[in-house]
Design a protein around this motif. Structure first.
Motif, PDB file in Angstrom:
ATOM      1  N   VAL A   1      15.524  32.738  42.936  1.00 22.87           N
ATOM      2  CA  VAL A   1      15.462  31.285  43.124  1.00 22.87           C
ATOM      3  C   VAL A   1      14.673  30.989  44.395  1.00 22.87           C
ATOM      4  CG1 VAL A   1      16.781  29.161  43.471  1.00 22.87           C
ATOM      5  CG2 VAL A   1      17.658  30.947  41.945  1.00 22.87           C
ATOM      6  N   GLY A   2      13.741  30.073  44.309  1.00 24.78           N
ATOM      7  CA  GLY A   2      12.956  29.664  45.468  1.00 24.78           C
ATOM      8  C   GLY A   2      13.093  28.174  45.724  1.00 24.78           C
ATOM      9  N   LEU A   3      12.757  27.768  46.933  1.00 19.97           N
ATOM     10  CA  LEU A   3      12.822  26.361  47.329  1.00 19.97           C
ATOM     11  C   LEU A   3      11.415  25.811  47.492  1.00 19.97           C
ATOM     12  CD1 LEU A   3      15.730  26.721  49.853  1.00 19.97           C
ATOM     13  CD2 LEU A   3      15.740  25.129  47.926  1.00 19.97           C
ATOM     14  N   THR A   4      11.157  24.657  46.868  1.00 13.66           N
ATOM     15  CA  THR A   4       9.849  24.045  46.959  1.00 13.66           C
ATOM     16  C   THR A   4       9.977  22.569  47.310  1.00 13.66           C
ATOM     17  OG1 THR A   4       7.710  23.812  45.827  1.00 13.66           O
ATOM     18  CG2 THR A   4       9.697  23.442  44.499  1.00 13.66           C
ATOM     19  N   PHE A   5       8.840  21.954  47.552  1.00 17.50           N
ATOM     20  CA  PHE A   5       8.750  20.513  47.767  1.00 17.50           C
ATOM     21  C   PHE A   5       7.700  20.030  46.781  1.00 17.50           C
ATOM     22  CE2 PHE A   5       7.461  16.638  50.190  1.00 17.50           C
ATOM     23  CZ  PHE A   5       8.716  16.048  50.270  1.00 17.50           C
ATOM     24  N   ASP A   6       8.125  19.272  45.801  1.00 16.54           N
ATOM     25  CA  ASP A   6       7.338  18.911  44.622  1.00 16.54           C
ATOM     26  C   ASP A   6       5.832  18.837  44.911  1.00 16.54           C
ATOM     27  OD1 ASP A   6       6.320  17.836  42.263  1.00 16.54           O
ATOM     28  OD2 ASP A   6       8.093  16.610  41.927  1.00 16.54           O
ATOM     29  N   ALA A   7       5.071  19.748  44.279  1.00 18.27           N
ATOM     30  CA  ALA A   7       3.650  19.889  44.595  1.00 18.27           C
ATOM     31  C   ALA A   7       2.739  19.137  43.627  1.00 18.27           C
ATOM     32  CB  ALA A   7       3.271  21.372  44.612  1.00 18.27           C
ATOM     33  N   LYS A   8       3.304  18.241  42.826  1.00 20.18           N
ATOM     34  CA  LYS A   8       2.464  17.481  41.890  1.00 20.18           C
ATOM     35  C   LYS A   8       1.628  16.415  42.605  1.00 20.18           C
ATOM     36  CE  LYS A   8       5.574  15.898  39.018  1.00 20.18           C
ATOM     37  NZ  LYS A   8       6.835  16.431  39.562  1.00 20.18           N
ATOM     38  N   PHE A   9       2.013  16.090  43.838  1.00 23.81           N
ATOM     39  CA  PHE A   9       1.378  14.968  44.529  1.00 23.81           C
ATOM     40  C   PHE A   9       0.702  15.426  45.815  1.00 23.81           C
ATOM     41  CE2 PHE A   9       5.325  13.568  42.467  1.00 23.81           C
ATOM     42  CZ  PHE A   9       4.794  12.706  41.513  1.00 23.81           C
ATOM     43  N   ALA A  10      -0.256  14.615  46.264  1.00 26.65           N
ATOM     44  CA  ALA A  10      -0.844  14.807  47.587  1.00 26.65           C
ATOM     45  C   ALA A  10      -0.010  13.986  48.569  1.00 26.65           C
ATOM     46  CB  ALA A  10      -2.298  14.355  47.608  1.00 26.65           C
TER      47      ALA A  10
ATOM     48  N   ASP B   1      -0.556  18.318  53.504  1.00 23.72           N
ATOM     49  CA  ASP B   1      -1.873  18.951  53.504  1.00 23.72           C
ATOM     50  C   ASP B   1      -1.862  20.366  52.909  1.00 23.72           C
ATOM     51  OD1 ASP B   1      -2.680  16.540  54.430  1.00 23.72           O
ATOM     52  OD2 ASP B   1      -3.147  17.171  56.457  1.00 23.72           O
ATOM     53  N   TRP B   2      -2.285  21.385  53.649  1.00 28.25           N
ATOM     54  CA  TRP B   2      -2.417  22.713  53.046  1.00 28.25           C
ATOM     55  C   TRP B   2      -1.071  23.349  52.723  1.00 28.25           C
ATOM     56  CZ3 TRP B   2      -6.489  24.490  50.679  1.00 28.25           C
ATOM     57  CH2 TRP B   2      -7.735  23.921  50.978  1.00 28.25           C
ATOM     58  N   MET B   3      -0.002  22.893  53.339  1.00 23.31           N
ATOM     59  CA  MET B   3       1.312  23.369  52.906  1.00 23.31           C
ATOM     60  C   MET B   3       1.601  22.863  51.496  1.00 23.31           C
ATOM     61  SD  MET B   3       3.920  25.221  53.351  1.00 23.31           S
ATOM     62  CE  MET B   3       4.547  25.610  54.977  1.00 23.31           C
TER      63      MET B   3
ATOM     64  N   VAL C   1      13.843  22.707  39.100  1.00 26.02           N
ATOM     65  CA  VAL C   1      14.936  21.740  39.051  1.00 26.02           C
ATOM     66  C   VAL C   1      14.800  20.813  40.256  1.00 26.02           C
ATOM     67  CG1 VAL C   1      17.428  21.421  39.101  1.00 26.02           C
ATOM     68  CG2 VAL C   1      16.452  23.359  37.856  1.00 26.02           C
ATOM     69  N   HIS C   2      14.676  19.529  40.008  1.00 25.43           N
ATOM     70  CA  HIS C   2      14.517  18.562  41.091  1.00 25.43           C
ATOM     71  C   HIS C   2      15.885  18.125  41.623  1.00 25.43           C
ATOM     72  CE1 HIS C   2      10.530  18.297  39.256  1.00 25.43           C
ATOM     73  NE2 HIS C   2      10.121  17.832  40.426  1.00 25.43           N
ATOM     74  N   VAL C   3      16.056  18.279  42.909  1.00 27.83           N
ATOM     75  CA  VAL C   3      17.249  17.787  43.598  1.00 27.83           C
ATOM     76  C   VAL C   3      16.742  16.880  44.721  1.00 27.83           C
ATOM     77  CG1 VAL C   3      19.376  18.417  44.789  1.00 27.83           C
ATOM     78  CG2 VAL C   3      18.447  19.940  43.037  1.00 27.83           C
ATOM     79  N   ASP C   4      16.365  15.671  44.337  1.00 27.76           N
ATOM     80  CA  ASP C   4      15.692  14.786  45.274  1.00 27.76           C
ATOM     81  C   ASP C   4      16.174  13.349  45.159  1.00 27.76           C
ATOM     82  OD1 ASP C   4      14.677  14.033  42.837  1.00 27.76           O
ATOM     83  OD2 ASP C   4      12.560  14.276  43.366  1.00 27.76           O
ATOM     84  N   GLY C   5      17.355  13.155  44.558  1.00 25.63           N
ATOM     85  CA  GLY C   5      17.873  11.811  44.371  1.00 25.63           C
ATOM     86  C   GLY C   5      17.192  11.043  43.259  1.00 25.63           C
ATOM     87  N   GLY C   6      16.238  11.680  42.560  1.00 24.00           N
ATOM     88  CA  GLY C   6      15.533  11.043  41.464  1.00 24.00           C
ATOM     89  C   GLY C   6      14.154  10.525  41.798  1.00 24.00           C
ATOM     90  N   VAL C   7      13.688  10.772  43.023  1.00 27.75           N
ATOM     91  CA  VAL C   7      12.395  10.239  43.449  1.00 27.75           C
ATOM     92  C   VAL C   7      11.260  10.729  42.545  1.00 27.75           C
ATOM     93  CG1 VAL C   7      10.661  10.315  45.295  1.00 27.75           C
ATOM     94  CG2 VAL C   7      13.046   9.818  45.837  1.00 27.75           C
ATOM     95  N   HIS C   8      11.337  11.976  42.088  1.00 24.09           N
ATOM     96  CA  HIS C   8      10.239  12.552  41.296  1.00 24.09           C
ATOM     97  C   HIS C   8       9.980  11.768  40.007  1.00 24.09           C
ATOM     98  CE1 HIS C   8      13.653  14.179  39.068  1.00 24.09           C
ATOM     99  NE2 HIS C   8      12.818  14.393  38.074  1.00 24.09           N
ATOM    100  N   ALA C   9      10.989  11.040  39.522  1.00 25.51           N
ATOM    101  CA  ALA C   9      10.867  10.323  38.246  1.00 25.51           C
ATOM    102  C   ALA C   9      10.467   8.862  38.415  1.00 25.51           C
ATOM    103  CB  ALA C   9      12.195  10.407  37.472  1.00 25.51           C
TER     104      ALA C   9
END
Length: 253
Positions: free
Chosen positions: A139-148, A153-155, A242-250
């Motif tokens: 399992v890894g941790l990410t920060f939704d990369a669909k957006f700029a 930036d490069w992260m 799996v998004h755990v972001d309060g629903g912001v991604h949607a």
């Protein structure tokens, strides 16, 4: 009996008790798992101190994912503490300050961000695979990369590579019974987050945009999601985010 009773996990990224990884380790222990932590260099003593705040103090072994010798000997060194691994938490990320200026960043800065924040998922998986003879979960941790995103930036590019790496690992490790999934957490006020210039921009708007609300000081929702993905409760799920972001991604703008 806990959800993770009898499981044995390697947890990276425990630096402070505000770290998501710290709370994954805590929940795992409370649910019956044994945990081993990693750290390296000057942060080893910090991790060893923070480890004492867990329900049971786990061993801490040295692992710098940019050091091939550390990776090559990881399974052997883990063998001093456990006969197997049932799961691994990847909570590792780093980018030089220069990588947070998209047009001005040098390849040296960008390559460091990509190696530590993306390629290391593959490196860690390969290093741990010999101990995952009965399958398991990465399992890894990410920060939704669909957006700029602002300031990321490069992260952000590294996170996009990280998410793609997860899918390829799912493809190649699936036949060995190893699942590979990510948790896309909303912004959490961790030590790593504080190193990102302008991170407070996320803090100001996230709670307003999240249908469920969002607390940047609460890492537990993301940690719980990681714990469930490490468990046997998602036996046929791999290559997922799996998004755990309060629903912001949607939500739209």
């Amino acid at each position: 009996m806990g959800m993770l009773d009898g499981k044995k996990f390697l947890v990276t990224g425990v630096l402070m008790d505000s770290s998501i990884a710290f709370h994954v380790a805590r929940i795992a222990q409370q649910e019956g798992a044994e945990v081993i932590l990693t750290s390296f260099g000057r942060t080893m003593k910090i991790t060893q101190t923070i480890a004492k705040r867990l329900p049971q103090t786990p061993p801490v072994i040295e692992l710098d994912v940019a050091d091939q010798e550390h990776l090559d000997t990881l399974a052997e060194r883990l063998g001093e503490h456990t006969d197997r691994l049932d799961g691994v938490l990847h909570s590792i990320g780093f980018a030089p300050q220069g990588a947070f200026s998209f047009l001005d960043a040098t390849w040296e800065d960008v390559s460091t961000a990509l190696q530590i924040s993306a390629y290391s998922l593959k490196s860690l998986a390969v290093a741990c695979e010999p101990l995952m003879t009965d399958g398991g979960s990465i399992v890894g941790l990410t920060f939704d990369a669909k957006f700029a995103w602002p300031v990321y930036d490069w992260m952000g590019v590294a996170k996009a590579a990280f998410e793609s790496t997860n899918r390829y690992l799912a493809r190649d490790l699936g036949p060995k019974g190893i699942r590979c999934n990510l948790v896309a957490a909303g912004p959490i006020r961790t030590t790593a987050a504080k190193s990102i210039p302008g991170f407070e921009q996320f803090e100001r708007v996230w709670d307003d945009r999240a249908p469920l609300g969002w607390d940047v000081k609460d890492p537990e929702p993301a940690a719980k999601a990681c714990a469930v993905l490490l468990s046997d409760w998602f036996p046929a799920t791999t290559g997922e985010i799996v998004h755990v972001d309060g629903g912001v991604h949607a939500m739209g703008q």
